[in-house]
Design a protein around this motif. Structure first.
Motif, PDB file in Angstrom:
ATOM      1  N   GLY A 139      64.273 107.113  42.825  1.00  0.00           N
ATOM      2  CA  GLY A 139      65.189 107.661  41.837  1.00  0.00           C
ATOM      3  C   GLY A 139      64.648 107.716  40.428  1.00  0.00           C
ATOM      4  N   VAL A 140      63.349 107.598  40.253  1.00  0.00           N
ATOM      5  CA  VAL A 140      62.749 107.576  38.924  1.00  0.00           C
ATOM      6  C   VAL A 140      62.105 108.924  38.601  1.00  0.00           C
ATOM      7  CG1 VAL A 140      61.000 106.493  37.445  1.00  0.00           C
ATOM      8  CG2 VAL A 140      62.356 105.100  39.015  1.00  0.00           C
ATOM      9  N   VAL A 141      62.248 109.331  37.360  1.00  0.00           N
ATOM     10  CA  VAL A 141      61.648 110.584  36.899  1.00  0.00           C
ATOM     11  C   VAL A 141      61.216 110.410  35.441  1.00  0.00           C
ATOM     12  CG1 VAL A 141      63.910 111.507  36.207  1.00  0.00           C
ATOM     13  CG2 VAL A 141      62.005 113.084  36.608  1.00  0.00           C
ATOM     14  N   ALA A 142      60.119 111.042  35.079  1.00  0.00           N
ATOM     15  CA  ALA A 142      59.653 111.055  33.692  1.00  0.00           C
ATOM     16  C   ALA A 142      59.627 112.516  33.244  1.00  0.00           C
ATOM     17  CB  ALA A 142      58.274 110.431  33.568  1.00  0.00           C
ATOM     18  N   PRO A 143      60.712 113.008  32.629  1.00  0.00           N
ATOM     19  CA  PRO A 143      60.786 114.427  32.248  1.00  0.00           C
ATOM     20  C   PRO A 143      59.619 114.855  31.363  1.00  0.00           C
ATOM     21  CG  PRO A 143      62.930 113.385  32.040  1.00  0.00           C
ATOM     22  CD  PRO A 143      61.937 112.288  32.265  1.00  0.00           C
ATOM     23  N   LYS A 144      59.229 116.112  31.535  1.00  0.00           N
ATOM     24  CA  LYS A 144      58.095 116.674  30.812  1.00  0.00           C
ATOM     25  C   LYS A 144      58.418 118.091  30.381  1.00  0.00           C
ATOM     26  CE  LYS A 144      53.188 117.854  31.577  1.00  0.00           C
ATOM     27  NZ  LYS A 144      53.332 119.271  31.186  1.00  0.00           N
ATOM     28  N   ILE A 145      57.930 118.477  29.204  1.00  0.00           N
ATOM     29  CA  ILE A 145      58.088 119.851  28.740  1.00  0.00           C
ATOM     30  C   ILE A 145      57.167 120.731  29.590  1.00  0.00           C
ATOM     31  CG2 ILE A 145      57.786 121.424  26.791  1.00  0.00           C
ATOM     32  CD1 ILE A 145      58.267 118.989  24.947  1.00  0.00           C
ATOM     33  N   PRO A 146      57.705 121.676  30.333  1.00  0.00           N
ATOM     34  CA  PRO A 146      56.907 122.430  31.305  1.00  0.00           C
ATOM     35  C   PRO A 146      55.663 123.096  30.719  1.00  0.00           C
ATOM     36  CG  PRO A 146      59.230 122.837  31.659  1.00  0.00           C
ATOM     37  CD  PRO A 146      59.126 122.051  30.386  1.00  0.00           C
ATOM     38  N   ALA A 147      55.768 123.680  29.545  1.00  0.00           N
ATOM     39  CA  ALA A 147      54.650 124.449  28.998  1.00  0.00           C
ATOM     40  C   ALA A 147      53.632 123.580  28.274  1.00  0.00           C
ATOM     41  CB  ALA A 147      55.174 125.523  28.049  1.00  0.00           C
ATOM     42  N   SER A 148      53.897 122.292  28.151  1.00  0.00           N
ATOM     43  CA  SER A 148      53.021 121.422  27.383  1.00  0.00           C
ATOM     44  C   SER A 148      52.012 120.715  28.269  1.00  0.00           C
ATOM     45  CB  SER A 148      53.843 120.383  26.618  1.00  0.00           C
ATOM     46  OG  SER A 148      53.001 119.445  25.985  1.00  0.00           O
ATOM     47  N   GLU A 149      50.822 120.481  27.723  1.00  0.00           N
ATOM     48  CA  GLU A 149      49.816 119.719  28.457  1.00  0.00           C
ATOM     49  C   GLU A 149      50.054 118.216  28.330  1.00  0.00           C
ATOM     50  OE1 GLU A 149      45.838 119.513  26.457  1.00  0.00           O
ATOM     51  OE2 GLU A 149      46.746 120.982  25.096  1.00  0.00           O
ATOM     52  N   PHE A 150      50.960 117.826  27.443  1.00  0.00           N
ATOM     53  CA  PHE A 150      51.255 116.413  27.231  1.00  0.00           C
ATOM     54  C   PHE A 150      52.505 116.016  28.011  1.00  0.00           C
ATOM     55  CE2 PHE A 150      49.134 117.942  23.393  1.00  0.00           C
ATOM     56  CZ  PHE A 150      48.051 117.072  23.347  1.00  0.00           C
ATOM     57  N   SER A 151      52.511 114.787  28.499  1.00  0.00           N
ATOM     58  CA  SER A 151      53.698 114.279  29.178  1.00  0.00           C
ATOM     59  C   SER A 151      54.647 113.690  28.149  1.00  0.00           C
ATOM     60  CB  SER A 151      53.306 113.202  30.194  1.00  0.00           C
ATOM     61  OG  SER A 151      52.678 112.111  29.541  1.00  0.00           O
TER      62      SER A 151
END
Length: 204
Positions: A139-151
């Motif tokens: 149940g864990v997630v680390a959201p990320k900006i899709p277009a970015s190379e950075f997490s």
């Protein structure tokens, strides 16, 4: 040999910093504190008293989640000046992205395979971007900006939506968690415990 090893370690630390919180200066969000505050009041101040009260903040889960840090005078209402000051803080931290691990449970059990999105509140939608991710087996997630190379996620206030659809494409979670979400999250360096993760316990 020692010099080469030192360079390798330093290079690795710099790479870790860039991926977890730092970003080149050109990638830093451009915040407009006064404009963001004006947008927030224009959208949510229904009684036109120049303040966002508890009922009005129900329409803005992201701002509501940040009340403890925005509300400087302790009246449980947000003024344009308080919102502007908080947005200026986001800018002044010079933080591009922050890792924000989220743990999602449903009726006490890890929610696997759910689509999670952090959407900026409308007052910041021109400054920062939405981040997404899918929960894993625990149940864990680390959201990320899709277009970015950075997490990670940029500092700001967000609406959190969580969706889990069945094989036929039908939503299985209540609307209060997605289409009419009541969940909000503030991302900022001074939010207590944020780096250790935030838990959201959903119920049917």
């Amino acid at each position: 040999m020692k010099l080469a090893l030192r360079r390798l370690v330093v290079g690795g630390l710099l790479a870790l910093w860039a991926g977890c919180g730092g970003a080149p200066q050109s990638d830093l969000p451009t915040y407009h504190p006064s404009a963001a505050a004006s947008k927030a009041l224009a959208e949510f101040d229904r009684n036109n008293d120049g303040l966002l009260d508890a009922a009005e903040l129900d329409q803005s889960p992201g701002l509501k989640s940040a009340v403890p840090r925005i509300d400087k005078n302790g009246d449980q209402k947000l003024s344009a000046g308080e919102i502007s000051e908080r947005v200026a803080y986001y800018r002044d931290t010079r933080t591009g992205f922050m890792g924000v691990p989220l743990t999602i449970t449903l009726s006490g059990q890890p929610l696997r395979g759910a689509e999670v999105m952090l959407t900026p509140e409308s007052c910041l939608v021109d400054e920062i971007q939405a981040a997404t991710g899918t929960t894993g087996v625990v149940g864990v997630v680390a959201p990320k900006i899709p277009a970015s190379e950075f997490s990670g996620v940029s500092p700001g206030v967000y609406r959190l939506s969580i969706s889990l659809k069945d094989p036929a494409g039908k939503e299985t979670l209540p609307g209060k968690y997605n289409t009419a979400t009541t969940l909000g999250l503030e991302v900022a360096p001074d939010v207590p415990g944020l780096e250790r993760g935030v838990r959201f316990d959903l119920t049917k």
